[in-house]
Motif scaffolding. Structure first.
Motif, PDB file in Angstrom:
ATOM      1  N   TRP A 906      42.344   6.282  29.101  1.00  0.00           N
ATOM      2  CA  TRP A 906      41.719   5.296  28.207  1.00  0.00           C
ATOM      3  C   TRP A 906      42.118   3.898  28.672  1.00  0.00           C
ATOM      4  O   TRP A 906      43.259   3.663  29.045  1.00  0.00           O
ATOM      5  N   TYR A 907      41.143   2.976  28.660  1.00  0.00           N
ATOM      6  CA  TYR A 907      41.387   1.596  29.074  1.00  0.00           C
ATOM      7  C   TYR A 907      40.894   0.646  27.991  1.00  0.00           C
ATOM      8  O   TYR A 907      39.870   0.895  27.333  1.00  0.00           O
ATOM      9  N   LEU A 908      41.624  -0.415  27.793  1.00  0.00           N
ATOM     10  CA  LEU A 908      41.202  -1.510  26.909  1.00  0.00           C
ATOM     11  C   LEU A 908      41.241  -2.797  27.722  1.00  0.00           C
ATOM     12  O   LEU A 908      42.306  -3.216  28.184  1.00  0.00           O
ATOM     13  N   GLU A 909      40.053  -3.359  27.963  1.00  0.00           N
ATOM     14  CA  GLU A 909      39.923  -4.579  28.765  1.00  0.00           C
ATOM     15  C   GLU A 909      40.543  -4.402  30.154  1.00  0.00           C
ATOM     16  O   GLU A 909      41.257  -5.277  30.656  1.00  0.00           O
ATOM     17  N   GLY A 910      40.303  -3.229  30.740  1.00  0.00           N
ATOM     18  CA  GLY A 910      40.760  -2.978  32.103  1.00  0.00           C
ATOM     19  C   GLY A 910      42.192  -2.516  32.221  1.00  0.00           C
ATOM     20  O   GLY A 910      42.623  -2.157  33.318  1.00  0.00           O
ATOM     21  N   GLU A 911      42.970  -2.531  31.171  1.00  0.00           N
ATOM     22  CA  GLU A 911      44.356  -2.098  31.211  1.00  0.00           C
ATOM     23  C   GLU A 911      44.471  -0.700  30.618  1.00  0.00           C
ATOM     24  O   GLU A 911      43.964  -0.441  29.520  1.00  0.00           O
ATOM     25  N   GLU A 912      45.135   0.193  31.368  1.00  0.00           N
ATOM     26  CA  GLU A 912      45.250   1.581  30.922  1.00  0.00           C
ATOM     27  C   GLU A 912      46.177   1.668  29.714  1.00  0.00           C
ATOM     28  O   GLU A 912      47.220   0.993  29.652  1.00  0.00           O
ATOM     29  N   LEU A 913      45.792   2.506  28.780  1.00  0.00           N
ATOM     30  CA  LEU A 913      46.557   2.685  27.541  1.00  0.00           C
ATOM     31  C   LEU A 913      47.411   3.938  27.655  1.00  0.00           C
ATOM     32  O   LEU A 913      47.052   4.914  28.324  1.00  0.00           O
ATOM     33  N   SER A 914      48.532   3.893  26.975  1.00  0.00           N
ATOM     34  CA  SER A 914      49.420   5.051  26.887  1.00  0.00           C
ATOM     35  C   SER A 914      49.963   5.125  25.461  1.00  0.00           C
ATOM     36  O   SER A 914      49.856   4.159  24.687  1.00  0.00           O
ATOM     37  N   ASP A 915      50.524   6.270  25.135  1.00  0.00           N
ATOM     38  CA  ASP A 915      51.030   6.463  23.773  1.00  0.00           C
ATOM     39  C   ASP A 915      52.126   5.458  23.459  1.00  0.00           C
ATOM     40  O   ASP A 915      53.151   5.392  24.161  1.00  0.00           O
ATOM     41  N   GLU A 916      51.907   4.655  22.432  1.00  0.00           N
ATOM     42  CA  GLU A 916      52.892   3.683  21.958  1.00  0.00           C
ATOM     43  C   GLU A 916      52.892   3.723  20.439  1.00  0.00           C
ATOM     44  O   GLU A 916      52.250   4.588  19.813  1.00  0.00           O
ATOM     45  N   ALA A 917      53.580   2.718  19.859  1.00  0.00           N
ATOM     46  CA  ALA A 917      53.687   2.701  18.399  1.00  0.00           C
ATOM     47  C   ALA A 917      52.324   2.509  17.756  1.00  0.00           C
ATOM     48  O   ALA A 917      52.009   3.126  16.726  1.00  0.00           O
ATOM     49  N   ASN A 918      51.495   1.639  18.332  1.00  0.00           N
ATOM     50  CA  ASN A 918      50.193   1.340  17.737  1.00  0.00           C
ATOM     51  C   ASN A 918      49.050   2.046  18.455  1.00  0.00           C
ATOM     52  O   ASN A 918      47.883   1.775  18.170  1.00  0.00           O
TER      53      ASN A 918
END
Length: 1570
Positions: A906-918
């Motif tokens: 998953w990417y948001l604005e080109g940056e890959e997302l990983s499991d975090e607090a939010n």
């Protein structure tokens, strides 16, 4: 001994040189470097005339490495004024110009000077120099020619490695392969090139290559290719362990090709061949050679043209480079894109091309996430889309089609919004570079029509040529048919006569069957023997054709005209021949060896069916040349009674001649039957000779004849050709037809394979097809073969091929099993197109598919992939933007399918997302979910889901919108109108509306000067406002807020805006005094440039007295001045005034102008007179300083001067030039910018209000030069003596000052210096340079600096010397016991160097060390004292001068033995011995002449007892107490040393020796030379 310091400076770049430094004999002058590296320029003159230049190279010749026998050309372009002449030299000997070996040319159009070697030889290898010379200088550069000698010997290389013990397997290899010399001498033929290409080509490319080069015998090609590959693999295995990644490639736009292959060598060398000839190559790409090889591990990268790779003489790979004939009809254009926007490049080609190469910033681009490459259906329009442009993507992009290319810039404009600095800009959905698609389609359509027209024209030409060939063939066929018919009639008559005898013979043979069979066998053997004899006789019409001949020819069997003859033919042959036809159509693999053919004969007759296959096999296996004869006879069949039946054609003559001289390798067998029958006339002879016939007895008594044919796969197949009728039927048929003669003709509907030539394709012919309605499709082949197909699981997959005939059927196979139409698979045929369609592909459908038709086959792979993909309906739901409020959460969910494992990102604005607090990412089987918690406005942007597995990648895009309060509106405020009745202005919307639509703008207004704000109210979503409730002249300020559904933004406060702003005019020009009188001053001015937007109504004029601060208005306040001038009459005589003016428009009076010049209220003055005492106070080469006194004031005639102008005039011109643009108020001025040593006339003009007075000129012209100065040298310390080692350069620089520029002259010993000495003069300095000094250059050098004021000289003595040569042999002589005299032959340098002296060292056997016993000896003898008996002595003599000492000359060893004898001492009577004597000089003083500054050594020898007292006198003055002289007296040797001789040392020197017995004197003179 005191020594002078050495001056041995070497020549540096930029200084003068001569021919002794290794340059050209004429290179004397100033040396400097060219801007072109490797070029040295020598300037002959110190200063060049204007417009003249020294020669130089704009392009210099470069080094060449070339193979022997090739053409080598050095090229260079020279510049210079005047035009230089070009000469060439070489390091080894001279260049011999000859049209055949070496020639020098000049090309007027390209201005190139060339040195050409048409056929370079090894002796031409050398270093060549190119000289460009004119009268002002010379330029020189060098280039090296390296020649690679041909005739490389593998044997020699192996001998270097193994010596004489070469392994046997390598010796065998050397014997099998031709030498490199043979390879170099014999060029590759076109057929050899084709086989080289086929050896390295992929199997799927065989058909294309064969079609391009005219090979139609596909089966024969495959057989030979397999044999060649086996032989090549055996050769390669000896040197190469592993090799892969071989492929054919295209030539790029630089006419170069880069080829990568992985080769693991067994300690072998790699050679490169182009079209069979070895070419040199370099190891690195940066070297200046056409071909290069770069090796990294096992990977070899070749850059070359049409090459093959050779390892130790074994060709391991060949490449065929092709250049598409295509150009750009529309080139790509520059694209300007904004950041995060897509960019599109489009080009249109002149001819269809499946793909072109796209480059971005010199890197090859491919389809991917960043770049999308597409092509139109007509293959003319090619597109490149650059996704999500960033500043890093900017640069040059290029499209390459074949050798043509075009390029354009991609300009990426960064986001100019300062508030977004440091943040990534939002992704844009727009695309830059999109043009008019209609224009592109129009251009593509025009190119397609033009291309089709060209193809049609080529096709028409080919058809016309083919028609001409067909007409010629038809004429030849008709002529041959007539000849065959005449021969057939003659045979028929002979046959009729023979039939009667045959019937009688048959009746007799029926009584004795065994005897009849034996007789039949004997006749058959005789027939076979006759056929062999005939086959060995060559024909006159035979023509030799190579084994690999590409020429093809088919024999067409004429259709049968007579129905009755066909019926008889059926009865004789039967229908068994159809079995052969059926088996030939059964789809066997093309290119494999053919099956065994089994022919079954009916009872009572024999049939020999001619077959060409055996001939083909024999011809292909034989290594010898075969011959062929063009067939001119029609195939015929003679039908007789039951005895004889002949089936075949005269084409067997060709096959007999092709088989002549060949080894059959098989034994011939003959079949025996109850009666004789010849089936197949000449074909039978071939079959009998080439193929072994096996006969056997069937159940019904018939015999079988087996014709063996071994094909490539060694498969056997029996084809039976039998007659369905029994023996009786045959006899009846034979008896009924015994008296009729028919022309030979195959049965209707039967297919006979015939061919001509050793390597030709089989031709399938349907006999009588036109009469029976059967479509003739001879030689069926594929126009379009199968191509590999990739299918996605669950989707359709289709394979398609095209045959040359629409009537031919085919069979589909999968992994060897036949395929037919089923529920999931459709097999269809549309004309000549055959299709196989799989409706929903599964993993089971993957595999190799094959299509066979008439012995031809094509195959391809279907690869079933299961990449990740989305359901279209779910994807539509996913791409809908998700809108949430600040602080809330957002969820994205999307099912998918595809083969696991699948990587989910998953990417948001080109940056890959990983499991975090939010951030929470959940992935289950076939579904993935993204949960974003506590969202902020900054989290808005593009959401991308990326899935990837082994088969591919898929992406899905959505958008997240987080709503929040809007930001304030943005300025700056733009005032549209600010009048007395309304104020209208507009502003920019907020940078961020919070993700919501703007509802209203809320405005508040404040009048400047008040504290309260008035609410104007919501004004709507439009960012502008018009305020009509304003007062003229009042100033207002506004506050603006944005209102959305999420709330109200912060306020933006505007600047003050004035209602009805007044626009005053600008200031007019300063008033100008037109005239002045004692009671009136007339003024004028110009209107202002800025009128304030309205007309100028008038002007106000003010005046002020000099010294006052108060301005007074001249015109009345209520009466403005309408004109642009005014006469001021309110003035006082003698007073001085200044004036200013202002303009008036509808708004009022504007600013005042700058004041005018002060003017007196008095009558006009008279011009002043001439200035007084004009003179030059100082001057330089570029400036001139003047001074003068003001002119006299004569009332009524000449008034007082107010200022001055200075004018100059060059002597060669007549026009005066004014030096100062403004009036001078001082009485001095410096003129600048004068030319050095130029001649000028100067004058000064005085002026006042009455005008300019008469000019005052200087009496004489002025030279632009400093004041005269007598020359003088400025160096504080100047050396007057210099010692230089021979061979080094001597440089001496003198600095001086003089004015004007002096004349500098150098003299040597009173005469001008020779041309060898280089003199360099510059401003204030002069340098003398002696390159590679010799002893003859020693002398006194004098510089003379002279100008018009005087002259100055200075002299320096330069002594050029070298380390002296050693003295000659040394001899020892004993004159007095205890002393020895050492003498030696003088050094050869003694006569040339008056400062040469000697030093003596001694060594005895007790100390064994050398120590100096005497130095500064100017003669060739020395007496050594204290020589002890019993010790061994040895002496060394050194020659010494100012540069050092020579090598020593050693004396022989000297030994006085110590005799020890017994003796008795008899004391004699002592007698008084008187040894006293007066002083006496043994060696007098010599005359001495010494150069100034050198040391001087005087010595003499005397005796006397008692020891005399020695006094040295100069000019009768004692020197014993003078410390400037070193005086010694050792053992009667008196010496005097003057350390530095000067003029004061000149005079008479005297030595006075005194003792009690008397006095002695000795004198000499010393002369000091300057």
């Amino acid at each position: 001994m005191w020594k002078k310091s050495k001056v041995t400076d070497q020549t540096a770049a930029g200084q003068t040189v001569t021919d002794t430094e290794g340059g050209h004999p004429d290179d004397k002058g100033i040396r400097k470097k060219s801007k072109v590296p490797g070029v040295m320029i020598t300037q002959f003159q110190e200063e060049l005339p204007e417009g003249m230049t020294t020669p130089d190279f704009s392009r210099k010749p470069i080094a060449i490495t070339i193979q022997e026998g090739k053409c080598a050309i050095f090229k260079g372009i020279v510049v210079g004024t005047p035009k230089p002449s070009v000469t060439w030299t070489r390091a080894k000997g001279e260049i011999v110009f000859n049209p055949d070996t070496c020639r020098q040319n000049y090309n007027e159009s390209s201005h190139e000077h060339t040195l050409e070697f048409p056929k370079v030889a090894p002796e031409d290898a050398d270093t060549y120099k190119c000289y460009a010379t004119n009268e002002y200088g010379r330029a020189v550069c060098t280039a090296v020619l390296n020649v690679i000698e041909v005739g490389f010997s593998k044997t020699k290389e192996l001998q270097k490695t193994y010596g004489d013990d070469i392994p046997d397997f390598l010796k065998r290899k050397l014997k099998k392969r031709p030498t490199e010399e043979a390879k170099e001498e014999k060029a590759m033929t076109p057929e050899e090139k084709v086989w080289e290409i086929l050896l390295s080509a992929d199997k799927k490319d065989y058909e294309r290559i064969c079609a391009e080069h005219g090979i139609t015998n596909f089966r024969g090609m495959l057989k030979k290719l397999n044999d060649m590959k086996k032989e090549q693999n055996e050769d390669i295995a000896a040197f190469v362990s592993h090799m892969n990644t071989l492929k054919h490639i295209d030539v790029d736009d630089d006419d170069l090709a880069t080829l990568d292959l992985e080769v693991e060598l067994k300690d072998s060398k790699v050679f490169l061949y182009k079209d069979g000839s070895m070419v040199p190559f370099t190891k690195e790409e940066c070297e200046e050679k056409k071909h290069s090889l770069k090796q990294v591990g096992k990977k070899h990268t070749f850059t070359m043209n049409n090459q093959d790779v050779d390892v130790e003489g074994v060709s391991v790979f060949a490449a065929d480079f092709k250049v598409p004939d295509v150009d750009f009809a529309l080139k790509i254009q520059e694209v300007k894109a904004e950041e995060r926007e897509d960019a599109l490049f489009i080009c249109v080609l002149t001819a269809p091309l499946h793909e072109i190469k796209w480059f971005g910033k010199n890197a090859l681009l491919s389809n991917g996430e960043k770049h999308e490459i597409s092509v139109s259906e007509d293959k003319l329009i090619h597109k490149l889309i650059v996704r999500d442009c960033l500043p890093l993507d900017a640069g040059i992009y290029a499209a390459v089609a074949g050798i043509k290319s075009c390029n354009a810039w991609l300009v990426v404009e960064a986001d100019k919004d300062g508030s977004s600095k440091g943040k990534k800009a939002a992704r844009k959905s727009t695309m830059a570079g999109v043009g008019n698609d209609e224009d592109l389609l129009r251009i593509a359509k025009e190119q397609q029509e033009r291309y089709q027209k060209e193809m049609e024209e080529k096709l028409e030409i080919a058809k016309k040529s083919q028609a001409e060939r067909d007409a010629a063939d038809e004429a030849a066929r008709l002529e041959a048919q007539a000849a065959r018919k005449a021969a057939a009639d003659a045979k028929a008559e002979a046959k009729a006569a023979a039939k009667a005898a045959a019937k009688a013979k048959k009746a007799e043979s029926s009584k004795d069957e065994p005897i009849r069979r034996a007789s039949s066998a004997g006749q058959r053997k005789a027939s076979v023997a006759d056929g062999e004899a005939g086959a060995k006789e060559p024909s006159e019409d035979n023509e030799e054709v190579g084994e690999n001949s590409l020429f093809m020819e088919s024999v067409v069997v004429d259709e049968v005209k007579d129905e009755e003859e066909r019926k008889k033919k059926h009865e004789v042959e039967g229908k068994d021949h159809g079995e052969e036809t059926a088996k030939q159509k059964s789809g066997k693999k093309s290119g494999k060896k053919e099956k065994h053919l089994k022919v079954k004969f009916a009872d009572g007759e024999d049939a020999a069916v001619g077959n060409y296959h055996g001939e083909e096999t024999a011809a292909q296996k034989s290594g010898k040349k075969s011959v062929r004869k063009e067939n001119t006879n029609r195939p015929t069949v003679k039908s007789a009674d039951s005895e004889d039946a002949v089936v075949g054609n005269d084409h067997s003559e060709e096959k007999e001649k092709q088989k002549s001289g060949k080894k059959s390798g098989k034994k011939e067998k003959h079949s025996k039957d109850s009666e004789d029958a010849d089936v197949g006339n000449d074909h039978g002879e071939e079959t009998t000779e080439q193929n072994s016939g096996k006969s056997g007895q069937t159940e019904n008594g018939s015999s079988e004849k087996i014709v063996n044919r071994k094909d490539d796969d060694d498969d056997d197949e029996d084809v039976q050709i039998s007659d369905d009728k029994d023996d009786d039927d045959d006899d009846i048929a034979g008896s009924d037809e015994s008296d009729e003669e028919v022309e030979e003709q195959p049965a209707v509907g039967k297919r006979v394979r015939v061919r001509q030539g050793p390597l030709i394709e089989e031709t399938v012919i349907a006999i009588g097809a036109q009469q029976e309605g059967i479509s003739p499709y001879p030689g069926v082949h594929f126009h379009i073969g199968l191509s590999d197909c990739k299918a996605i699981t669950g989707e359709a997959a289709e394979l398609m091929c095209k045959l040359s005939s629409e009537d031919c059927e085919g069979i589909w196979y999968k992994d060897g099993e036949e395929i037919k139409s089923t529920e999931g698979i459709t097999v269809s045929k549309e004309g000549s197109f055959h299709k196989l369609k799989i409706h929903k592909a599964t993993d089971d459908d993957a595999g190799k598919y094959k299509f066979e038709a008439d012995g031809r086959k094509t195959e391809a792979l279907i690869v079933v992939e299961d990449p990740p993909r989305f359901d279209p309906e779910e994807l539509k739901t996913f791409i809908v933007p998700v809108t949430v409020k600040k602080g809330h959460k957002a969820t994205f969910k999307l099912p998918y399918r595809g083969r696991e494992p699948i990587k989910v990102q998953w990417y948001l604005e080109g940056e890959e997302l990983s499991d975090e607090a939010n951030i929470k990412i959940e992935t289950s089987d076939g579904c993935t979910r993204l949960l974003l918690i506590k969202l902020q406005r900054k989290d808005s942007g593009e959401v991308k889901l990326k899935l990837k597995n082994e088969f591919g990648t898929v992406e899905a895009l959505s958008e997240l919108i987080v709503m929040d309060k809007p930001t304030p509106p943005m300025g700056p405020l733009e005032v549209v109108e600010a009048s007395s009745s309304a104020i209208e202005f507009k502003w920019r919307p907020p940078k961020d509306s919070g993700g919501c639509k703007i509802g209203n703008y809320i405005l508040e207004r404040q009048q400047i000067g008040r504290n309260t704000w008035k609410k104007v109210g919501p004004i709507g979503p439009e960012a502008k406002y018009r305020d009509l409730d304003v007062d003229h002249g009042r100033r207002y300020c506004y506050r603006i807020r944005v209102e959305t559904e999420m709330g109200t933004s912060e306020l933006m406060e505007t600047e003050d805006i004035q209602a009805g702003t007044k626009a005053y005019p600008g200031p007019p020009s300063a008033p100008k005094v037109v005239s002045a009188f004692k009671d009136c001053i007339n003024l004028s001015w110009s209107p202002p440039a800025n009128t304030g937007g309205t007309n100028i109504l008038g002007y106000n004029l003010e005046k002020r007295k000099k010294g006052s601060n108060l301005w007074g208005q001249v015109n009345p306040p209520e009466e403005m001045i309408r004109a642009k001038g005014f006469a001021v009459k309110d003035v006082v005589e003698g007073m001085e005034y200044e004036f200013r003016v202002s303009a008036i428009n509808n708004s009022g009076a504007g600013e005042f102008s700058t004041p005018s010049e002060f003017v007196f209220a008095r009558d006009p003055k008279k011009p002043p007179g001439k200035v007084l005492d004009l003179k030059v106070t100082d001057s330089t080469y570029t400036t001139l300083s003047l001074s003068w006194n003001k002119p006299k004031d004569i009332e009524g005639v000449e008034d007082e001067a107010k200022g001055y102008f200075v004018e100059i005039r060059p002597a060669e011109n007549t026009d005066w030039n004014r030096c100062n643009s403004t009036v001078l108020t001082t009485n001095f001025y410096t003129v600048k910018g004068m030319k050095s040593m130029a001649m000028y006339w100067v004058r000064v003009i005085a002026m006042n209000d009455g005008g300019e007075g008469e000019p005052q000129e200087l009496d004489n012209y002025v030279l632009a030069m400093p004041p005269p100065v007598r020359p003088r040298f400025t160096d504080a310390k100047i050396k007057s003596f210099m010692v230089v080692r021979a061979g080094n350069s001597a440089r001496f620089t003198m600095n001086f000052e003089a004015s004007p520029w002096p004349e500098v002259t150098w003299l040597k010993d009173g005469v001008p210096v020779s041309k060898k000495v280089t003199i360099s003069n510059a401003e204030g300095t002069s340098q003398l340079l002696i390159p590679s000094a010799e002893r003859s250059d020693s002398g006194i050098y004098t510089i003379v600096v002279k100008n018009i004021v005087g002259q100055e000289t200075f002299s320096i003595e330069i002594r050029v010397t070298d380390e002296p040569k050693p003295p000659g042999p040394v001899e020892i002589e004993e004159n007095v016991p205890g002393t020895v005299t050492v003498s030696w032959t003088p050094s050869p340098d003694e006569k040339r160097d008056d400062r040469l002296h000697y030093m003596v060292t001694k060594r005895d056997s007790s100390k064994r060390t050398w120590h100096t016993v005497a130095d500064h000896i100017f003669n060739n003898k020395f007496t050594a004292c204290n020589i002890m008996p019993g010790r061994e002595y040895q002496f060394r003599v050194y020659a010494k001068n100012d540069m050092g000492s020579s090598k020593p000359s050693e004396s022989p060893k000297w030994l006085i033995t110590n005799k020890k004898e017994r003796f008795t001492v008899n004391m004699p009577e002592s007698k008084a011995c008187d040894l006293q004597c007066p002083p006496k000089f043994l060696v007098p003083l010599k005359m001495h002449t010494a150069p100034q500054g050198y040391e001087c050594y005087m010595s003499c020898a005397l005796k006397g007892d008692p020891m005399p007292h020695v006094t040295w006198l100069r000019n009768n003055i004692s020197l014993n107490t003078n410390t400037n002289y070193y005086i010694s007296n050792t053992c009667g040797v008196c010496s005097l040393l003057i350390l530095r001789v000067g003029p004061k040392d000149t005079g008479e020197y005297k030595v006075v020796a005194e003792n009690a017995m008397g006095t002695a004197e000795c004198s000499t003179k010393l002369t000091v030379r300057e």
